[in-house]
Design an enzyme around this catalytic site. Structure first.
Site, short mmCIF file in Angstrom:
data_model
loop_
_atom_site.label_atom_id
_atom_site.label_comp_id
_atom_site.label_asym_id
_atom_site.label_seq_id
_atom_site.Cartn_x
_atom_site.Cartn_y
_atom_site.Cartn_z
N TYR A 83 0.93 -1.19 -0.02
CA TYR A 83 0.17 0.08 -0.02
C TYR A 83 0.84 1.25 -0.14
O TYR A 83 0.28 2.33 0.09
CB TYR A 83 -1.04 -0.05 1.27
CG TYR A 83 -1.82 -1.14 1.10
CD1 TYR A 83 -2.81 -1.57 0.40
CD2 TYR A 83 -1.56 -2.20 2.19
CE1 TYR A 83 -3.74 -2.48 0.19
CE2 TYR A 83 -2.43 -3.36 2.14
CZ TYR A 83 -3.66 -3.49 1.15
OH TYR A 83 -4.25 -4.58 1.09
N HIS B 227 -6.93 -0.11 -7.60
CA HIS B 227 -6.08 -0.68 -6.25
C HIS B 227 -4.77 -0.20 -6.25
O HIS B 227 -4.13 -0.40 -7.18
CB HIS B 227 -6.28 -2.15 -6.53
CG HIS B 227 -7.80 -2.75 -6.77
ND1 HIS B 227 -8.64 -2.72 -5.64
CD2 HIS B 227 -8.52 -2.78 -7.98
CE1 HIS B 227 -9.84 -3.10 -6.02
NE2 HIS B 227 -9.87 -3.03 -7.39
#
Length: 134
Positions: free
Chosen positions: A9, A86
């Protein structure tokens, strides 16, 4: 953001990502609103509130990507172009992450570019909307 698995992330906080998205939107001459919620109903409400006044949606639905059927319905009902984003490459992760119930509502899916996926989605969406209205 900024606290989760940095490998998947990245290191930027949500505020830092939103700032970069806003800067790119300004450069493109488009108006945006960043909205985040961990609650599917809040996302559905936000989409329904925008009915008739939004031209497109860039969405990272997180885990709702895999089971958020009411979110899917709200995106479909919005009747605007959608780009699914994403941060990580969901197709290179666990099997359950590889299926998106939202994918068939989206014009495109961008995965694995980290925060840059949002600006790529914004640029693509602005171009698509410009082509449709231009």
């Amino acid at each position: 953001m900024g606290r989760r698995d940095r490998h998947h992330y990245g290191v930027l906080t949500l505020d830092e990502i939103n700032r970069r998205i806003s800067e790119r939107a300004h450069a493109l001459g488009v108006d945006i609103e960043c909205f985040q919620s961990n609650h599917e109903g809040a996302l559905v409400d936000k989409l329904q509130e925008g009915a008739g006044s939004i031209d497109g949606v860039v969405i990272n639905a997180g885990a709702l990507t895999h089971y958020g059927l009411s979110l899917k319905d709200a995106l479909t009902d919005a009747g605007v172009p959608v780009v699914e984003v994403h941060l990580s490459n969901i197709h290179a992760r666990e099997e359950w992450r590889r299926h998106s119930v939202l994918a068939d509502t989206a014009l495109a899916q961008i995965a694995g570019l980290g925060w840059r996926g949002y600006t790529a989605a914004l640029e693509a969406l602005a171009g698509i909307i410009g082509d449709e209205t231009g």
